[in-house]
Design an enzyme around this catalytic site. Structure first.
Site, PDB file in Angstrom:
ATOM      1  N   LYS A  22       0.762  -1.148   0.015  1.00 15.20           N
ATOM      2  CA  LYS A  22      -0.106   0.052  -0.058  1.00 15.20           C
ATOM      3  C   LYS A  22       0.814   1.099   0.114  1.00 15.20           C
ATOM      4  O   LYS A  22       0.712   2.142  -0.827  1.00 15.20           O
ATOM      5  CB  LYS A  22      -0.909   0.077   1.203  1.00 15.20           C
ATOM      6  CG  LYS A  22      -1.435   1.561   1.658  1.00 15.20           C
ATOM      7  CD  LYS A  22      -2.479   1.549   2.714  1.00 15.20           C
ATOM      8  CE  LYS A  22      -1.848   1.649   4.126  1.00 15.20           C
ATOM      9  NZ  LYS A  22      -1.605   3.257   3.895  1.00 15.20           N
ATOM     10  N   ASN A  23       1.797   1.215   0.845  1.00 18.92           N
ATOM     11  CA  ASN A  23       2.581   2.338   1.129  1.00 18.92           C
ATOM     12  C   ASN A  23       3.636   2.666  -0.026  1.00 18.92           C
ATOM     13  O   ASN A  23       4.082   3.772  -0.186  1.00 18.92           O
ATOM     14  CB  ASN A  23       3.465   2.571   2.345  1.00 18.92           C
ATOM     15  CG  ASN A  23       2.297   2.854   3.743  1.00 18.92           C
ATOM     16  OD1 ASN A  23       1.215   2.861   3.292  1.00 18.92           O
ATOM     17  ND2 ASN A  23       2.732   2.514   4.850  1.00 18.92           N
ATOM     18  N   CYS A 118      -6.235  13.119  12.913  1.00 19.86           N
ATOM     19  CA  CYS A 118      -6.232  11.908  12.258  1.00 19.86           C
ATOM     20  C   CYS A 118      -6.143  10.824  13.671  1.00 19.86           C
ATOM     21  O   CYS A 118      -5.420  11.403  14.709  1.00 19.86           O
ATOM     22  CB  CYS A 118      -5.015  11.335  11.514  1.00 19.86           C
ATOM     23  SG  CYS A 118      -4.761   9.631  11.476  1.00 19.86           S
ATOM     24  N   ARG A 123      -0.284  14.513  13.047  1.00 19.89           N
ATOM     25  CA  ARG A 123       0.300  14.361  11.637  1.00 19.89           C
ATOM     26  C   ARG A 123       0.129  15.462  10.910  1.00 19.89           C
ATOM     27  O   ARG A 123      -0.232  15.687   9.598  1.00 19.89           O
ATOM     28  CB  ARG A 123      -0.258  13.126  10.883  1.00 19.89           C
ATOM     29  CG  ARG A 123      -0.368  12.020  11.560  1.00 19.89           C
ATOM     30  CD  ARG A 123      -0.984  10.861  11.285  1.00 19.89           C
ATOM     31  NE  ARG A 123      -0.155  10.099   9.922  1.00 19.89           N
ATOM     32  CZ  ARG A 123      -0.381   8.932   9.620  1.00 19.89           C
ATOM     33  NH1 ARG A 123      -1.437   8.569   9.619  1.00 19.89           N
ATOM     34  NH2 ARG A 123       0.411   8.322   8.597  1.00 19.89           N
ATOM     35  N   ASP A 308       3.881   0.732  12.217  1.00 23.22           N
ATOM     36  CA  ASP A 308       2.460   0.192  11.745  1.00 23.22           C
ATOM     37  C   ASP A 308       2.429  -1.433  12.046  1.00 23.22           C
ATOM     38  O   ASP A 308       1.298  -2.016  11.759  1.00 23.22           O
ATOM     39  CB  ASP A 308       2.803   0.009  10.204  1.00 23.22           C
ATOM     40  CG  ASP A 308       2.605   1.530   9.499  1.00 23.22           C
ATOM     41  OD1 ASP A 308       2.048   2.370  10.417  1.00 23.22           O
ATOM     42  OD2 ASP A 308       2.616   1.694   8.367  1.00 23.22           O
ATOM     43  N   ARG A 400      -8.945  -0.315   4.099  1.00 17.07           N
ATOM     44  CA  ARG A 400      -8.059   0.998   3.283  1.00 17.07           C
ATOM     45  C   ARG A 400      -6.714   0.096   2.989  1.00 17.07           C
ATOM     46  O   ARG A 400      -5.907   0.583   2.277  1.00 17.07           O
ATOM     47  CB  ARG A 400      -7.826   2.024   4.273  1.00 17.07           C
ATOM     48  CG  ARG A 400      -8.744   3.033   4.259  1.00 17.07           C
ATOM     49  CD  ARG A 400      -8.399   4.150   5.074  1.00 17.07           C
ATOM     50  NE  ARG A 400      -6.889   4.649   4.885  1.00 17.07           N
ATOM     51  CZ  ARG A 400      -6.107   4.603   5.895  1.00 17.07           C
ATOM     52  NH1 ARG A 400      -6.266   4.900   7.020  1.00 17.07           N
ATOM     53  NH2 ARG A 400      -4.888   4.932   5.381  1.00 17.07           N
TER      54      ARG A 400
HETATM   55  C1  UD1 Z   1       4.090   6.776   6.235  1.00 16.89           C
HETATM   56  C2  UD1 Z   1       3.099   5.750   6.269  1.00 16.89           C
HETATM   57  C3  UD1 Z   1       2.438   4.942   7.376  1.00 16.89           C
HETATM   58  C4  UD1 Z   1       3.656   4.806   8.619  1.00 16.89           C
HETATM   59  C5  UD1 Z   1       4.357   6.237   8.630  1.00 16.89           C
HETATM   60  C6  UD1 Z   1       5.621   5.905   9.540  1.00 16.89           C
HETATM   61  C7  UD1 Z   1       2.449   5.822   3.887  1.00 16.89           C
HETATM   62  C8  UD1 Z   1       1.231   6.233   3.029  1.00 16.89           C
HETATM   63  N1  UD1 Z   1       2.035   5.770   5.186  1.00 16.89           N
HETATM   64  O1  UD1 Z   1       3.024   8.020   6.938  1.00 16.89           O
HETATM   65  O2  UD1 Z   1       1.932   3.923   7.215  1.00 16.89           O
HETATM   66  O3  UD1 Z   1       2.905   4.861   9.746  1.00 16.89           O
HETATM   67  O4  UD1 Z   1       5.002   6.470   7.461  1.00 16.89           O
HETATM   68  O5  UD1 Z   1       6.432   4.752   8.963  1.00 16.89           O
HETATM   69  O6  UD1 Z   1       3.415   5.621   3.567  1.00 16.89           O
HETATM   70  N2  UD1 Z   1       5.721  14.515  10.709  1.00 16.89           N
HETATM   71  C9  UD1 Z   1       5.730  15.783  11.253  1.00 16.89           C
HETATM   72  N3  UD1 Z   1       5.745  16.932  10.178  1.00 16.89           N
HETATM   73  C10 UD1 Z   1       5.627  16.377   8.623  1.00 16.89           C
HETATM   74  C11 UD1 Z   1       5.621  14.939   8.635  1.00 16.89           C
HETATM   75  C12 UD1 Z   1       5.561  14.187   9.526  1.00 16.89           C
HETATM   76  O7  UD1 Z   1       5.789  16.367  12.339  1.00 16.89           O
HETATM   77  O8  UD1 Z   1       5.696  17.165   7.838  1.00 16.89           O
HETATM   78  C13 UD1 Z   1       5.983  13.613  12.014  1.00 16.89           C
HETATM   79  C14 UD1 Z   1       4.484  12.855  12.075  1.00 16.89           C
HETATM   80  O9  UD1 Z   1       3.465  13.663  12.590  1.00 16.89           O
HETATM   81  C15 UD1 Z   1       4.831  11.545  12.702  1.00 16.89           C
HETATM   82  C16 UD1 Z   1       6.075  11.382  12.245  1.00 16.89           C
HETATM   83  O10 UD1 Z   1       6.606  12.569  11.655  1.00 16.89           O
HETATM   84  O11 UD1 Z   1       4.800  11.762  14.080  1.00 16.89           O
HETATM   85  C17 UD1 Z   1       6.165  10.486  11.130  1.00 16.89           C
HETATM   86  O12 UD1 Z   1       5.424  10.389  10.160  1.00 16.89           O
HETATM   87  P1  UD1 Z   1       5.683  10.270   8.491  1.00 16.89           P
HETATM   88  O13 UD1 Z   1       6.801   9.493   8.510  1.00 16.89           O
HETATM   89  O14 UD1 Z   1       5.730  11.400   7.773  1.00 16.89           O
HETATM   90  O15 UD1 Z   1       4.513   9.373   8.314  1.00 16.89           O
HETATM   91  P2  UD1 Z   1       3.619   9.308   6.780  1.00 16.89           P
HETATM   92  O16 UD1 Z   1       4.412   9.639   5.816  1.00 16.89           O
HETATM   93  O17 UD1 Z   1       2.279  10.504   7.266  1.00 16.89           O
END
Ligand code: UD1
Length: 421
Positions: A22-23, A118, A123, A308, A400
């Site tokens: 998925k990711n 969320c 996030r 995850d 999902r």
């Molecule tokens: C992706 C995965 C999700 C997984 C996560 C962490 C996809 C579609 N989803 O989510 O399944 O759980 O990686 O392995 O690939 N953060 C910030 N600012 C930002 C971006 C992130 O503070 O601009 C923080 C988030 O709130 C969170 C952490 O960084 O606490 C990790 O988030 P991130 O690695 O970005 O996860 P996703 O890409 O949303």
């Protein structure tokens, strides 16, 4: 609303084949809008999130043809007609923000509804936006929408405060058509980042270092980008979930189409628990005919233990001998499943970011709610070992991210069915 009904099960046994990740598929679908040529993506999973991404791509003018029987999708984005990702779609799937990078790169402008709060934490997308700004974009936040504009994108050095998966992907896609070289430092190293870089390179991008903490992207011109055919890597979280399904039911499963290298921390933890794992080319056998021992887990960015898989392991550890400690460091509020597991008879306690999980808990079937995707999977696993009947609502979260979950589980002996309420 449909529900899952699950009865207590004996050991799960047999073979189960993993679907595409998925990711990995979501950012790769988004990346297809960088080029005007046709991209064919194979080994795609059948998921609600893939359907939402299809709608999103169509909404910006892409022609999208999906064939779930052939597990194939073709995307052609000849011209971009709309630059706006609407609230109705973004609220269904946070990963909608992944179209920002490619759209900004291709057209110099993108507007997207801000992803709302969320269940697993606030996030934010500040790191994505900082990256776009470093490449020369101006960002405006207004009426719940974020708009990025750039007359010209120019490569720069970007240090991520946290190795965010989404920010690394978005900046990487945005930098494909920027002038000069972009370097992302403290980049995320997940296998899905590598799959995205391989896809981008196959359409003509010049990316090096994906899979390490430093990624270099040399900008190319639009005319250098072509179409491609790309196969998605197997889903490592689905793989991990079925590995835990074998362990929690003290079963014996052969998990096919799995990359053992991508699930190293899961293998290591299961072995610590006393579960037997054998890796053969493309397959993983999980045998758990003895008792499972307690262990401690700390979630971390890849190659650490994946956040995850935290919820599913928690279910397993309620049945272990001894008490386990889980520390969630990636998301600040990813313990929504604890309340539901406790309603099923466990006695898990939260202390800040830590959860204390006593073992040898006899779970009992109950009516529970899937609060998010992986929390939902943890409840399905709990239902397999709980006395009596478990009824899980809000299963759209589970659908999902798990392709044909009920079918796959049923084929290996699980007593699970989906009913319309
Ligand atoms: C992706 C995965 C999700 C997984 C996560 C962490 C996809 C579609 N989803 O989510 O399944 O759980 O990686 O392995 O690939 N953060 C910030 N600012 C930002 C971006 C992130 O503070 O601009 C923080 C988030 O709130 C969170 C952490 O960084 O606490 C990790 O988030 P991130 O690695 O970005 O996860 P996703 O890409 O949303």
């Amino acid at each position: 609303m449909p529900k899952y009904i699950i009865e207590k099960n004996g050991p799960l046994k047999g073979e189960v084949v993993m679907s595409g990740s998925k990711n990995a598929v979501l950012p790769i679908m988004a990346a297809s809008i960088l080029t005007s040529k046709q991209c064919t993506i194979t080994d795609i999973p059948k998921l609600r999130d893939v359907d939402v991404m299809c709608q999103l791509l169509r909404s910006v003018g892409a022609e999208v043809n999906i064939d779930y029987i052939k597990k194939e999708i073709s995307i052609t984005c000849d011209t971009v007609s709309e630059l706006e990702a609407p609230y109705e779609l973004v609220k269904q799937m946070r990963a909608s923000n992944l179209i920002m990078g490619p759209l900004l790169s291709r057209t110099g402008k993108v507007k997207i509804s801000m992803p709302g709060g969320c269940a697993i934490g606030a996030r934010p997308i500040d790191l994505h936006l900082k990256g776009f700004q470093a490449l020369g974009a101006e960002i405006e936040l207004e009426h719940g929408y974020v708009e990025a504009r750039a007359e010209k994108l120019i490569g720069d050095k970007i240090y991520l405060d946290f190795p965010s998966v989404g920010a690394t992907e978005n900046i990487m896609m945005c930098a494909v058509l920027a002038q000069g070289i972009t370097t992302i430092e403290n980049a995320a190293e997940e296998p899905e980042i590598v799959d995205l870089a391989n896809f981008l390179n196959s359409i003509g991008a010049k990316i090096k270092g994906a899979g390490t903490d430093t990624i270099k992207i040399e900008g190319v011109s639009k005319s250098e980008l072509t179409g491609t055919k790309h196969a998605i890597i197997p889903d490592r979280i689905e793989t991990g979930t079925f590995m835990v399904a074998a362990a929690v039911t003290r079963g014996n499963l052969l998990i096919k189409n799995a990359i053992a290298d991508h699930v190293k921390p899961i293998i290591a933890k299961l072995k610590e628990c006393g579960v037997e794992i054998t890796e053969t080319d493309g397959d993983i056998r999980v045998t758990a005919n003895k008792g499972v021992k307690a262990t401690d887990i700390k979630t971390l960015p890849y190659p650490g233990f994946p956040t995850d898989m935290q919820a599913q392991f928690m279910t397993l550890l309620t049945s272990a001998i001894g008490t386990s400690i889980i520390i969630e460091t990636v998301f600040e509020n990813r313990y929504m499943h604890i309340g539901e597991l406790n309603r099923m008879g466990s006695n898990i306690k939260i202390e800040g970011r830590s959860a204390v999980v006593p073992g040898e808990q006899m779970l009992e079937g109950a009516q529970v709610t899937a609060t998010d995707l992986r929390a939902g999977a943890a409840l399905v696993l709990a239902g397999l070992i709980a006395e009596g009947t478990t009824e899980i609502s809000d299963i759209y979260h589970i659908e999902r991210g798990y392709s044909e979950f009920v079918e796959k589980l049923s084929r290996i002996g699980a007593k699970i069915r989906k009913v319309e309420d």
